[in-house]
Design a protein around this motif. Sequence first.
Motif, PDB file in Angstrom:
ATOM      1  N   THR A 513       8.397  -9.297   3.455  1.00 58.50           N
ATOM      2  CA  THR A 513       9.504  -8.467   1.883  1.00 58.50           C
ATOM      3  C   THR A 513       8.902  -8.599   0.812  1.00 58.50           C
ATOM      4  N   GLU A 514       9.192  -8.607  -0.189  1.00 59.25           N
ATOM      5  CA  GLU A 514       8.614  -8.743  -1.237  1.00 59.25           C
ATOM      6  C   GLU A 514       8.668 -10.307  -1.965  1.00 59.25           C
ATOM      7  N   ASP A 515       9.970 -10.726  -1.294  1.00 60.96           N
ATOM      8  CA  ASP A 515       9.708 -12.406  -1.535  1.00 60.96           C
ATOM      9  C   ASP A 515       8.884 -13.206  -0.965  1.00 60.96           C
ATOM     10  N   GLU A 516       8.629 -12.268   0.425  1.00 61.38           N
ATOM     11  CA  GLU A 516       8.258 -13.307   1.144  1.00 61.38           C
ATOM     12  C   GLU A 516       7.278 -13.381   0.336  1.00 61.38           C
ATOM     13  N   LEU A 517       6.651 -12.300   0.066  1.00 63.19           N
ATOM     14  CA  LEU A 517       4.521 -12.178  -0.292  1.00 63.19           C
ATOM     15  C   LEU A 517       4.509 -13.115  -1.366  1.00 63.19           C
ATOM     16  N   ARG A 518       5.943 -13.010  -3.108  1.00 56.87           N
ATOM     17  CA  ARG A 518       5.613 -13.464  -4.518  1.00 56.87           C
ATOM     18  C   ARG A 518       6.232 -15.027  -3.566  1.00 56.87           C
ATOM     19  N   ASP A 519       6.468 -15.793  -2.825  1.00 56.46           N
ATOM     20  CA  ASP A 519       6.524 -17.185  -2.705  1.00 56.46           C
ATOM     21  C   ASP A 519       4.992 -17.507  -1.775  1.00 56.46           C
ATOM     22  N   PHE A 520       4.899 -16.800  -1.216  1.00 50.29           N
ATOM     23  CA  PHE A 520       3.149 -17.322  -0.909  1.00 50.29           C
ATOM     24  C   PHE A 520       2.312 -17.345  -1.821  1.00 50.29           C
ATOM     25  N   CYS A 521       2.321 -15.972  -2.937  1.00 47.46           N
ATOM     26  CA  CYS A 521       1.788 -16.125  -4.612  1.00 47.46           C
ATOM     27  C   CYS A 521       1.393 -17.836  -4.575  1.00 47.46           C
ATOM     28  N   ARG A 522       2.978 -17.798  -5.148  1.00 44.04           N
ATOM     29  CA  ARG A 522       3.450 -18.782  -5.612  1.00 44.04           C
ATOM     30  C   ARG A 522       2.562 -20.691  -5.285  1.00 44.04           C
ATOM     31  N   ARG A 523       2.953 -20.264  -4.144  1.00 48.15           N
ATOM     32  CA  ARG A 523       2.245 -21.976  -3.649  1.00 48.15           C
ATOM     33  C   ARG A 523       0.457 -21.880  -3.985  1.00 48.15           C
ATOM     34  N   LEU A 525      -1.122 -19.822  -6.779  1.00 50.78           N
ATOM     35  CA  LEU A 525      -1.099 -19.204  -8.262  1.00 50.78           C
ATOM     36  C   LEU A 525      -0.504 -19.437  -9.004  1.00 50.78           C
ATOM     37  N   ALA A 526      -0.716 -19.374 -10.294  1.00 47.97           N
ATOM     38  CA  ALA A 526      -0.120 -20.225 -11.238  1.00 47.97           C
ATOM     39  C   ALA A 526       0.665 -18.838 -11.730  1.00 47.97           C
ATOM     40  N   ALA A 527       2.358 -18.888 -12.434  1.00 48.75           N
ATOM     41  CA  ALA A 527       2.939 -18.314 -12.236  1.00 48.75           C
ATOM     42  C   ALA A 527       2.586 -17.213 -12.978  1.00 48.75           C
ATOM     43  N   PHE A 528       2.161 -16.623 -13.954  1.00 50.87           N
ATOM     44  CA  PHE A 528       1.956 -16.103 -14.551  1.00 50.87           C
ATOM     45  C   PHE A 528       0.956 -15.092 -13.735  1.00 50.87           C
ATOM     46  N   LYS A 529      -0.675 -15.259 -12.661  1.00 49.91           N
ATOM     47  CA  LYS A 529      -0.753 -14.148 -11.947  1.00 49.91           C
ATOM     48  C   LYS A 529       0.084 -14.410 -10.959  1.00 49.91           C
ATOM     49  N   VAL A 530       1.544 -14.136 -10.961  1.00 51.01           N
ATOM     50  CA  VAL A 530       2.262 -13.904  -9.609  1.00 51.01           C
ATOM     51  C   VAL A 530       2.343 -12.498 -10.063  1.00 51.01           C
ATOM     52  N   PRO A 531       2.562 -11.799  -8.979  1.00 48.64           N
ATOM     53  CA  PRO A 531       2.499 -10.370  -8.513  1.00 48.64           C
ATOM     54  C   PRO A 531       4.812 -10.669  -8.534  1.00 48.64           C
ATOM     55  N   THR A 532       4.387  -9.346 -10.438  1.00 47.32           N
ATOM     56  CA  THR A 532       6.218  -9.451 -10.407  1.00 47.32           C
ATOM     57  C   THR A 532       6.228  -7.592  -9.809  1.00 47.32           C
ATOM     58  N   ARG A 533       5.867  -7.185  -9.176  1.00 50.52           N
ATOM     59  CA  ARG A 533       6.096  -6.080  -8.453  1.00 50.52           C
ATOM     60  C   ARG A 533       5.181  -6.207  -7.352  1.00 50.52           C
ATOM     61  N   ILE A 534       5.674  -5.846  -6.152  1.00 51.68           N
ATOM     62  CA  ILE A 534       4.887  -5.299  -4.807  1.00 51.68           C
ATOM     63  C   ILE A 534       5.534  -4.431  -4.481  1.00 51.68           C
ATOM     64  N   GLU A 535       4.469  -3.211  -3.838  1.00 49.88           N
ATOM     65  CA  GLU A 535       5.021  -2.388  -3.359  1.00 49.88           C
ATOM     66  C   GLU A 535       3.661  -1.965  -2.013  1.00 49.88           C
ATOM     67  N   PHE A 536       4.923  -1.578  -0.919  1.00 51.23           N
ATOM     68  CA  PHE A 536       4.364  -1.492   0.464  1.00 51.23           C
ATOM     69  C   PHE A 536       3.796  -0.413   0.833  1.00 51.23           C
ATOM     70  N   ARG A 537       2.750   0.133   1.652  1.00 49.61           N
ATOM     71  CA  ARG A 537       1.938   1.826   1.416  1.00 49.61           C
ATOM     72  C   ARG A 537       1.463   1.308   3.140  1.00 49.61           C
ATOM     73  N   GLN A 538       1.148   2.211   3.730  1.00 51.17           N
ATOM     74  CA  GLN A 538       0.852   2.586   5.419  1.00 51.17           C
ATOM     75  C   GLN A 538      -0.932   2.609   4.588  1.00 51.17           C
ATOM     76  N   GLU A 539      -0.920   3.248   3.886  1.00 52.37           N
ATOM     77  CA  GLU A 539      -2.466   2.951   3.796  1.00 52.37           C
ATOM     78  C   GLU A 539      -2.636   3.097   1.815  1.00 52.37           C
ATOM     79  N   LEU A 540      -4.190   2.463   1.516  1.00 51.30           N
ATOM     80  CA  LEU A 540      -4.216   2.444   0.317  1.00 51.30           C
ATOM     81  C   LEU A 540      -5.659   3.854  -0.318  1.00 51.30           C
ATOM     82  N   PRO A 541      -5.197   3.490  -1.250  1.00 55.03           N
ATOM     83  CA  PRO A 541      -6.137   5.368  -1.429  1.00 55.03           C
ATOM     84  C   PRO A 541      -8.002   4.821  -1.492  1.00 55.03           C
ATOM     85  N   LYS A 542      -8.674   5.313  -1.248  1.00 56.98           N
ATOM     86  CA  LYS A 542     -10.018   5.020  -0.713  1.00 56.98           C
ATOM     87  C   LYS A 542     -11.379   5.885  -1.255  1.00 56.98           C
TER      88      LYS A 542
END
Length: 568
Positions: A513-523, A525-542
């Motif tokens: 979940t977004e919250d799960e990954l955000r909590d991981f980042c908070r541990r 990274l500084a608060a201002f670096k933590v993603p405010t939004r996370i979007e899950f995708r099957q693939e990323l453009p390459k």
Amino acid sequence: MEAPWLRFYEPGVPRSLEIPDLTVPDLLEAAARSGGSRPALRFFVHPRLPSSRMSYGELREATLRFAAALRGLGVRKGDRVAVMLPNCPQFVVAFYGALRAGAVLVHTNPLYVSREMREQFEDAEAETVVLLSQFLPRLREIENATRVRRTIVVDLADCLPLLARLVARLAERRRGERVGVPREPGVFSFRRLLAEHPPEPARIDAAPSDLALLQYTGGTTGTPKAAMLTHRNLVANTLQVAAWFAEAQHGREVVLAAIPFFHVYGMTTCLLFGIHKGAQIVMLPRPRPVDHVLALLEKCRVTFFPGVPTLYSAVNNHPRAGEFDLRSVRFCISGAAPLPREVAQIFESLTGGKLVEGYGLTEASPVTHCNPLFGLRKPGSIGVPLPETEARIVDLETRETLPPGAEGELAIRGPQVMLGYWRRPEETALAIRDGWLHTGDVARMDEDGYFYVVDRKKDMINASGFKVLPREVEEVLYSHPKVREVAVAGLPDPYRGETVKAYVALKEGEKATEDELRDFCRRHLAAFKVPTRIEFRQELPKSVVGKILRRALVEEERARLASGERPS
């Protein structure tokens, strides 16, 4: 004062390197003289089908024939010849044959649509194009708007054994692709040209200082422009890479060309390096699915496997990776994007080989830095400059040289640095100052002379006045056990100016979940670096070499906002 990085060069790597007065075809001449019967090229359309093979002697003869054909068609020294082919024997023949005839190559991505072809051909003023028969309809749409006078058509099946040729023909028909070469004015069959033109005496109509290649790049501005690379640039970088991989044995290496030759990274590390070392170069027109890459690594006993992080990650995460014997792999260089340390560690445990991160850019032919294979490797570092390469960190505003530890722009000087941008003197003047190429990358150098690319100047995120570097956030997310791929970008935000958004592809079978990954980042990274939004995708453009296209995600998001959609 001696450069600090020199003391970390491995035994066998020269501290200085003399660049001889050679052209690119001279490297093939030397390889053919030292072993004409030795295998040079091996081409597969599928790992289970028979491959085509070409020796160094046969390759040399074919390039002589193609050079004679170009001269016979009226191509003269300095004329631009666009090559729009995947990795295949015909690419290699066209590459060396055109350079032998004194032409200037224009590498064209086979994925380009007609508009992109037109823009590139117009800018380069290309009069000759070498392409697959399947690409002819695209050329037909725009050829009246270009200077193209000669079209040399390649039928990929021509170089295949009978069974593989039949399978290829059936696949082409199923896809509804045009097969064969039309008999029209100005259109010529690649195969027929080779058959009709005997090999001329081994004359090379080029000098080391001559322009060899127009290699198009988005550069630091996002505007496609061509780096002008000379024969000396390309020869120098080939010898620099060969000097760095001192363990490579002449005539005994097997190179897997899974990244395209029309990309400068694939051209130098697979094609030029492979030919210079008298290696066997194993080619696939497309390195997908990953099963095919794994199969060829095992079947051909590949020893050298240049790639990009996404390719190594795909190998690592393949559910059957452990079923393949990959122990022939001895050394690999990863480029085009940052290499997450977890990816390198898993790949090395699978193969027993060494995977080191390097760095380069189109404007430098491209390789400038690399980590030692067996010496000190520093996590997150692009390593140290190659022999005959100088590097420094300069202030982003004043351009003054900065001390170790300070962040600024990476500047490079060496024999591999381009002449400049094709017919763009203003942009050339911005990029090259007093012989130093300013890369547009924010980096730092430590006390030992190891360099660390922090991010692109233009990709730095300004969130409420705080600077956030996407790579730092990406590294943290890559360390999460469920994450397969990630890209981080700065997006417009009415309150913060820009906000941090992460695009995440999870490993197969994982959920998060977004919250799960955000909590991981908070541990981490500084608060201002933590993603405010996370979007899950099957693939990323390459990109075609597998580099994640952060810019494409940003453009997609801006288009979404412009249409009135709410940000996801």
